[in-house]
Enzyme design. Structure first.
Site: not given
Ligand code: NAD
Length: 489
Positions: A174, A249, A283, A382
């Site tokens: 997804k 993650e 991240c 963040e």
């Molecule tokens: P997000 O949590 O908004 O979305 C991530 C994914 O989850 C998207 O595909 C989204 O559609 C999906 N999603 C959202 N709600 C959901 C639900 N209820 N059920 C299932 N899926 C759902 O994150 P973002 O804004 O896309 O990304 C930024 C974040 O990602 C930052 O907090 C960053 O630190 C983190 N990040 C972490 C790492 C790591 O390795 N630790 C790497 C990259 C990004």
């Protein structure tokens, strides 16, 4: 050109059962580039059923053959490097020189896990008391749900797909709804490399709709999620009733600690790179730079001299270092944090607003704050944008205390020539990964993941296979050990 993307299920691009669509944008001008289906439960169910059926085939293909196919995926990614990098830049706003590096890493992910699956060694325990030989093997599990964020879409997708398929599992990806563009090209590549239909599927859509349906699906055994901490919490709640195995993650608020005896020129290069590369949407960014008091003013001046020269511009320009942020909503979120920082009393040294000459798109100047304090929201939360906060510390104890005084614990970077101090501090920092005298240089064999609210579990190297595979112990009696004789009298 407008890209109206479909799902990829059972080896074909298919329409959604629902006809609602969601627009994705070009961050340079916020014009629509294309649409994706918002996705629905029926789409997810179709994809999961296809993946379940394909699991019977894929998991029975010898690991060495799966490995060959995944090496072919890597080769095709490299062959289409420029096209993939351009799609990624168009949809994310990340400068082209940086998306090319991300595509190289995507290919490397496939090569790495394709090699690793053929080299995994299993454990054997010889029990000479009971005369047994006990051995531990790994077996594929089934269907995995892979849910990814928008910041480095293709690289992070491959970071999950490659070990998942190498392990013999099948999956439903997804992708993030803001940046779905490169995923469909990857689907074509995976298919062209010889991965059978149904092994790799994509269901696009909104997280709360198609993502949530994937998490709730009873036939999905594993969820590997990268994204925000609060989303991770919601996903764990929703997956609890079908007892999913999770890899999480999540977010970060990582410190770079600069001691007075550090090589300041190298520390400067690294801190600037880790704060502003990938448009600061990273991240592992060192979004807090903790500087020892005796060099605080000097290092701040060095930072200022470099930050003001960072080249902001068109992400397709080879010289650009900082492109537009991913979406107007995200630009506003980052800008709100900048305003909060000013209200909280942090000192804005540079940036803080849209650069002049960039009326359209989500451009933001590289931003540098000084005089950070531990009670500030811009210290604790963040921001996920090109915003760096400098904080002064007086000694080693205070540096550790500041570093740890946030809910997150993903990475930390320590800069000192005193190797004993560096290791002492590294041990006490609450983080999953610490670099000493370096920016984030990945060794794919090492575990990647966070402590505290930055995540649960580790991926990378053999740790990915601990997640994507079941661990089974087989115990073999070699002789006639004593067995209790109930009922024999
Ligand atoms: P997000 O949590 O908004 O979305 C991530 C994914 O989850 C998207 O595909 C989204 O559609 C999906 N999603 C959202 N709600 C959901 C639900 N209820 N059920 C299932 N899926 C759902 O994150 P973002 O804004 O896309 O990304 C930024 C974040 O990602 C930052 O907090 C960053 O630190 C983190 N990040 C972490 C790492 C790591 O390795 N630790 C790497 C990259 C990004």
């Amino acid at each position: 050109m407008e890209y109206n993307l479909k799902h990829f299920i059972n080896g074909e691009f298919v329409e959604s059962f629902d006809n609602k669509r969601f627009e994705f944008l070009n961050p340079s001008n916020n014009e629509t580039i294309g649409t994706i289906p918002v996705g629905c439960k029926e789409d997810v169910d179709f994809a999961v059923r296809s993946a379940k059926k394909a699991f019977q085939i894929w998991s029975n293909i010898p690991a060495s053959k799966r490995s060959d196919i995944l090496h072919e995926v890597a080769r095709l990614i490299r062959k289409n490097r420029e096209e993939l990098a351009r799609l990624e830049t168009l949809n994310t706003g990340i400068p082209i020189t940086q998306t090319r590096a991300q595509i190289d890493r995507a290919a490397e992910n496939f090569d790495f896990f394709a090699d690793m699956i053929t080299k995994l060694s299993d454990e054997v325990y010889v029990d000479d008391v009971n005369n047994f030989v006990n051995y531990v093997i790994r077996t594929p599990i089934g269907v995995a749900g892979l849910i990814t964020p928008w910041n480095t879409p293709l690289m992070l997708e491959t970071w999950k797909i490659a070990p998942c398929l190498a392990a013999g599992d099948t999956c439903v990806l997804k992708p993030a709804e803001w940046t779905p563009l490169s995923a469909n090209r990857l689907a074509e590549i995976i298919s062209d490399a010889g991965v059978p239909p149904g092994v790799f599927n994509i269901v696009h859509g909104i997280g709360e709709i198609s993502g949530a349906a994937l998490v709730a699906h009873p036939e999905v055994r594993l969820i590997s999620f990268t994204g925000e901490t609060t989303t991770g919490m919601e996903i764990m709640r929703n997956g609890a009733s079908s007892l999913k195995r999770f890899s999480m993650e999540l977010g970060g608020k990582n410190p770079a600690i600069i001691f007075s005896d550090a090589d300041l020129e190298r520390a400067l290069d690294a801190v600037i790179f880790m704060a502003y590369s990938l448009n600061g949407e990273r991240c592992t960014s060192n979004s807090r730079v903790l500087i020892e008091a005796s060099i605080y003013e000097k290092f701040l001046e060095m930072l200022y001299e470099r930050v003001k020269k960072i080249r902001v511009g068109d992400p397709f320009d080879e010289k650009t270092e900082l492109g537009p942020l991913v979406r107007p909503e995200h630009w506003k979120r980052v800008k709100d944090y900048i305003d909060i920082g000013i209200r909280e009393g942090a000192k804005l040294i540079y940036g803080g607003d849209r650069p002049s000459g960039f009326d359209k798109g989500n451009y933001l100047m590289p931003t540098l704050f000084a005089n950070g304090e531990r009670n500030m929201r811009i210290f604790k939360e963040e921001i996920f944008g090109p915003v760096l906060l400098a904080v002064k510390f007086k000694d080693e104890e205070e540096a550790i205390s500041l570093a740890n005084d946030v809910i997150y614990g993903l990475t930390a970077y320590i800069w000192t020539k005193d190797i004993q101090k560096a290791n002492r501090v590294a041990k006490r920092i609450e983080a999953g990964m610490v670099w000493i005298n370096s920016h984030n240089v990945r060794d794919l064999r090492t575990p990647f993941g966070g402590a505290k609210y930055s995540g649960i579990g580790r991926e990378g190297g053999k740790y990915s296979f601990d997640f994507y595979m079941e661990i089974k112990t087989i115990q073999v009696a070699l002789g006639t050990h004593k067995i209790p004789t109930f009922g024999k009298s």
